[in-house]
Design an enzyme around this catalytic site. Structure first.
Site, PDB file in Angstrom:
ATOM      1  N   ASP A 230      14.345 -42.311-146.444  1.00 35.76           N
ATOM      2  CA  ASP A 230      14.329 -43.546-147.231  1.00 35.76           C
ATOM      3  C   ASP A 230      13.087 -43.463-148.116  1.00 35.76           C
ATOM      4  O   ASP A 230      12.192 -42.635-147.885  1.00 35.76           O
ATOM      5  CB  ASP A 230      14.288 -44.786-146.325  1.00 35.76           C
ATOM      6  CG  ASP A 230      14.646 -46.054-147.105  1.00 35.76           C
ATOM      7  OD1 ASP A 230      14.647 -46.006-148.363  1.00 35.76           O
ATOM      8  OD2 ASP A 230      14.922 -47.091-146.489  1.00 35.76           O
TER       9      ASP A 230
HETATM   10  C1  BGC Z   1      15.573 -49.086-149.205  1.00 35.37           C
HETATM   11  C2  BGC Z   1      16.788 -48.197-149.432  1.00 35.37           C
HETATM   12  C3  BGC Z   1      16.912 -47.873-150.893  1.00 35.37           C
HETATM   13  C4  BGC Z   1      15.635 -47.211-151.355  1.00 35.37           C
HETATM   14  C5  BGC Z   1      15.637 -46.848-152.824  1.00 35.37           C
HETATM   15  C6  BGC Z   1      14.324 -48.490-149.814  1.00 35.37           C
HETATM   16  O1  BGC Z   1      13.258 -49.379-149.750  1.00 35.37           O
HETATM   17  O2  BGC Z   1      15.360 -49.281-147.834  1.00 35.37           O
HETATM   18  O3  BGC Z   1      17.927 -48.834-148.956  1.00 35.37           O
HETATM   19  O4  BGC Z   1      18.013 -47.045-151.099  1.00 35.37           O
HETATM   20  O5  BGC Z   1      14.544 -48.102-151.140  1.00 35.37           O
HETATM   21  O6  BGC Z   1      15.513 -47.985-153.604  1.00 35.37           O
END
Ligand code: BGC
Length: 819
Positions: A230
């Site tokens: 993530d």
């Molecule tokens: C979120 C993800 C997301 C990623 C990119 C993260 O903070 O948990 O779900 O895909 O950011 O924006």
């Protein structure tokens, strides 16, 4: 692009290490000299959030307009995998149009608590339902030659302390509840990527967890794709790589690459292992490049208007009629008072990284008027919560309108300020202003239909039989308003069924005493008892049960036929029955099949969903449904054998219209190989009663199979970049900074948005200040900050930070262009 294996052989060690680190916020690196293209990955997943590089601002505010379908909390209530596949296909088309190689979703985390701020982005409290829907969605997107990212792997079921909390969950609950949605999606759809969660899972960060990434995801389930962190979930890059993670996102601006190179050079990780990881990334890039090339050569289907209609169809099939004494469908000749700002400005999606800039946005009031309904509009409350305090003028206006109308359509619900990525709710109530409005309006008009919006369950203390119907429109996407109107007017027969339980009150939910947990850990003491699995076992009454939803017609279930009375655990069992539409309008019905093991050595829920089918029936029409069950439908995860295991005996088969409305029951006698089964009757008896809100330490320890980890950080070791201001709040400076943030942020940020800001500021690990800022906050600044927090020459620490500020300021502009 050439064959990934050939390309791998041509790459230098430096190129390989660099490939495991993203190019920037939204791209994976390519290598020009080898003809490896870079690919773009973007958020969604109920639309596409692609940064518009031409516009100023971050991609949250400046993203390319995209179709905005209903969010997962809503689509889950359709119980219709085919619809999810269509939605995936449409989004795949949008990605091709925008040259995006991977859509970052779907999210299949479990709804452990109704309070999780991101519940709107997740499907269900049931892993079978979530997994089946996610698999179809993934198949839809990927059929277009565009990848997906199944997220957040795993046990990321809250927003509080999501970046450094430790989910303490027993292995059986992990395998039976928190992992199967991922497992089903991986086995049925092979997402091109899986995204790690930020949190630790039983002591180890998701991106460094070999048990979840390698042993379970790859070895056990056969996942063939790439694992991506993530955004900012990378902890130690070399440990992550060794544990199974392939790509770090966003780019660490070279820090990760250097770590990998050092690790290979020192022999900490082998070049073969690095090769394995790089091959996964090359395979991913090739799939995306091939998809884009094919689309370019052959053309592809993409039609924004059709997508809007599909968004409406999905919303129609997903909204849940919770209550109706016959007032709906509405008589069109009645004089209607439409009350509530959400009738004009709908709440149609959640907030955070999944926020879409819609191509169009329908409002229910306008559509009602266009449909010829004699309707007035009054605002009722202010749309944004910061101002949503009781406003006597709005209420007076609404009451006057209600007095003059035959029927009131009252639009109320949760606003963005209540639920978002980044923080959890603290209660399940509707905004005060909305509750006040219901009370005032229902005092002068008895014909009230509530249209409820929001991404998670609320308490219904405002409905003491004062309203005649409630339509839960959830978050209906950009075309949701049309679906509301069509359901209200009876042009569409509602067929959504809840994919989560609505408890009577927050205090009733199983994780109530252990959510969001402690500074260092969150203990999943309730084990396998999530949602209806808990309420049924504990005998706790609920407001609306899992699987529940009303229709304008009625259905009759009959003819249960189970093709065996006795079976071996390795046989399959075929369960057939008939469903008839006994009313006078056409409609969909979702039949649900549950299995229960009434007598077992291990503690088990009363019953669990194992299959479902949604069918369309004309009045008087009857259809047969057959659902096939295999060993897994009867099995539990046996921690003694580390595998799925069935205990011989009678199993109950339940077929119903909801978890609480079982229409047909039968049973089958299953014979299974004798194996050693964990027996907790002596060591953890509370789990056999289901009353698991307050599990004593010794009983949780027995089920966890290890001592319960400390709830706070170990104070004898110095603070590191993994710490946040919150985890360092026991130190002099950590405490001061933490308190200051709690005091000062609400001065600048008003309303519950302050909770979001406080959460981010106090709970984000220091390492993320570096990685998420693309190095604007430098390693030197982090080292300075740690000196201050550790009380190790704080003055010097402050100077280290201050001396780097001019450089940091210069980096802010370029960073904003990337995000
Ligand atoms: C979120 C993800 C997301 C990623 C990119 C993260 O903070 O948990 O779900 O895909 O950011 O924006």
């Amino acid at each position: 692009m050439k064959d990934p294996k050939e390309l791998l052989a041509l790459m230098t060690l430096e190129e390989k290490a660099a490939m495991c680190d993203g190019k920037d916020y939204w791209h994976l690196k390519g290598i020009e000299r080898l003809g490896i293209p870079e690919i773009m990955v973007c958020d969604g997943p109920h639309g596409l959030r692609k940064k518009d590089y031409e516009k100023k601002g971050s991609s949250l505010s400046a993203s390319v307009p995209s179709i905005c379908f209903p969010t997962a909390v809503t689509t889950a209530c359709s119980w219709d995998p085919d619809l999810l596949e269509k939605m995936g296909k449409a989004l795949g088309g949008k990605c091709l149009k925008e040259k995006v190689g991977v859509l970052l979703g779907p999210g299949v985390n479990m709804k452990r608590s109704p309070l999780c701020g991101r519940n709107f982005e997740y499907f269900s409290e049931d892993p079978v339902l979530a997994g089946e829907l996610a698999a179809s969605f993934i198949n839809g997107v990927q059929s277009r030659g565009v990848g997906t990212s199944l997220k957040h792997f795993c046990a990321n079921d809250q927003e509080s302390r999501r970046m450094n909390g430790d989910s303490v969950v027993d292995e059986r609950a992990l395998r039976e509840i928190y992992l199967p949605a991922f497992e089903i999606a991986v086995k049925k759809a092979q997402p091109w990527t899986v995204m790690n969660s930020y949190n630790k899972i039983n002591g180890t960060f998701g991106s460094e967890n070999a048990h979840t990434q390698t042993e379970i995801l790859r070895d056990d389930w056969g996942f063939e794709g790439a694992i991506v962190t993530d955004w900012g979930a990378c902890n130690n890059r070399d440990d992550g790589l060794a544990a199974g993670n392939d790509i770090e996102m966003p780019s660490s601006s070279g820090a990760g690459t250097r770590k990998i190179l050092d690790a290979v050079k020192s022999g900490k990780i082998s070049e073969e292992l690095l090769n394995e990881r790089v091959l996964k990334i090359l395979e991913l890039i090739k799939k995306a490049a091939d998809g884009a090339e094919k689309a370019e050569k052959e053309g592809f289907e993409f039609d924004e208007e059709k997508d809007h209609l599909l968004a409406k169809e999905i919303a129609e099939q997903s909204m849940v009629l919770l209550k109706n004494d016959g007032i709906l469908p509405l008589d069109k000749s009645k004089k209607v008072a439409v009350i509530g700002e959400m009738a004009k400005t709908p709440r149609y999606q959640g907030a955070g990284s999944s926020q879409i800039n819609p191509t169009h946005l329908d409002g229910a009031y306008d559509i009602l008027v266009a449909a010829g309904v004699n309707a007035t509009y009054s605002q009722g409350y202010e749309r944004t919560l910061a101002k949503a305090k009781k406003n006597p003028a709005h209420i007076e206006e609404a009451v006057a309108a209600a007095k003059n109308a035959d029927t009131v359509l009252l639009f109320i619900g949760l606003t963005e300020d209540y639920e978002s990525e980044g923080f959890d709710r603290t209660h399940m109530k509707l905004p005060d202003a909305h509750i006040e409005l219901v009370k005032a309006v229902s005092a002068v008009n008895k014909n009230i239909v509530v249209i409820l919006s929001g991404g998670a369950p609320v308490e219904f203390d405002w409905d003491n039989d004062s309203v005649r119907a409630i339509l839960n429109s959830y978050l209906g996407g950009q075309a949701g308003a049309g679906a509301v109107v069509d359901i209200v007017l009876g042009r569409v027969n509602p067929s959504g069924k809840l994919a989560e339980t609505y408890p009577e009150k927050l205090e009733d939910n199983p994780s109530f005493n252990n959510f969001p947990g402690n500074i260092a850990t969150v203990e999943y003491r309730e084990s396998v008892y999530i949602g209806y699995r808990y309420y049924e076992k504990a005998g706790q009454s609920v407001r609306y049960p899992f699987g529940y939803g009303l229709s304008y017609t009625t259905f009759e279930y009959s003819g249960l036929y189970i093709d065996k009375t006795d079976m071996d655990e390795n046989d399959t069992l075929s369960v057939s029955f008939r469903v008839k539409n006994t009313g006078s309008v056409v409609g969909f019905e979702t039949a649900q099949l549950y299995v229960g093991d009434p007598e077992s050595t291990i503690f088990r829920p009363v019953k669990e969903l194992k299959g479902f089918k949604k069918i369309w029936l004309e009045p008087g029409e009857e259809k047969a449904i057959t659902i096939t069950l295999n060993k897994r439908a009867f099995a539990f995860f046996n921690v003694k054998t580390n595998g799925w295991c069935v205990e011989s005996g009678i199993f109950n088969i339940y077929v119903g219209a909801s978890s609480a409305d079982i229409r047909l029951t039968g049973s089958v006698n299953v014979t299974a190989a004798p194996v050693e089964i964990p027996d907790y009757r002596e060591t953890a008896p509370v789990y056999y009663t289901g009353k698991v809100q307050s599990v004593p330490d010794d009983q949780f320890t027995a089920v966890l199979g290890r001592p319960i980890p400390p709830t706070e950080r170990d104070r004898s070791t110095p603070l590191t970049v993994v710490d946040s201001f919150e985890t360092s709040s026991y130190t002099k400076w950590g405490g001061r900074i933490n308190n200051l943030m709690h005091k000062m942020i609400p001065v600048f940020v008003k309303g519950p948005g302050a909770d979001f800001a406080i959460g981010i500021a106090t709970q984000t690990p220091i390492r993320n200040f570096i990685s998420m800022s693309g190095g604007v906050f430098s390693e030197k600044m982090a080292a300075g900050l740690l000196r201050i927090l550790n009380g190790d020459k704080p003055g010097k620490g402050l100077r280290m930070i201050l001396s780097d500020i001019p450089r940091a300021i210069k980096g802010i502009g370029p960073l904003m262009k990337q995000i």
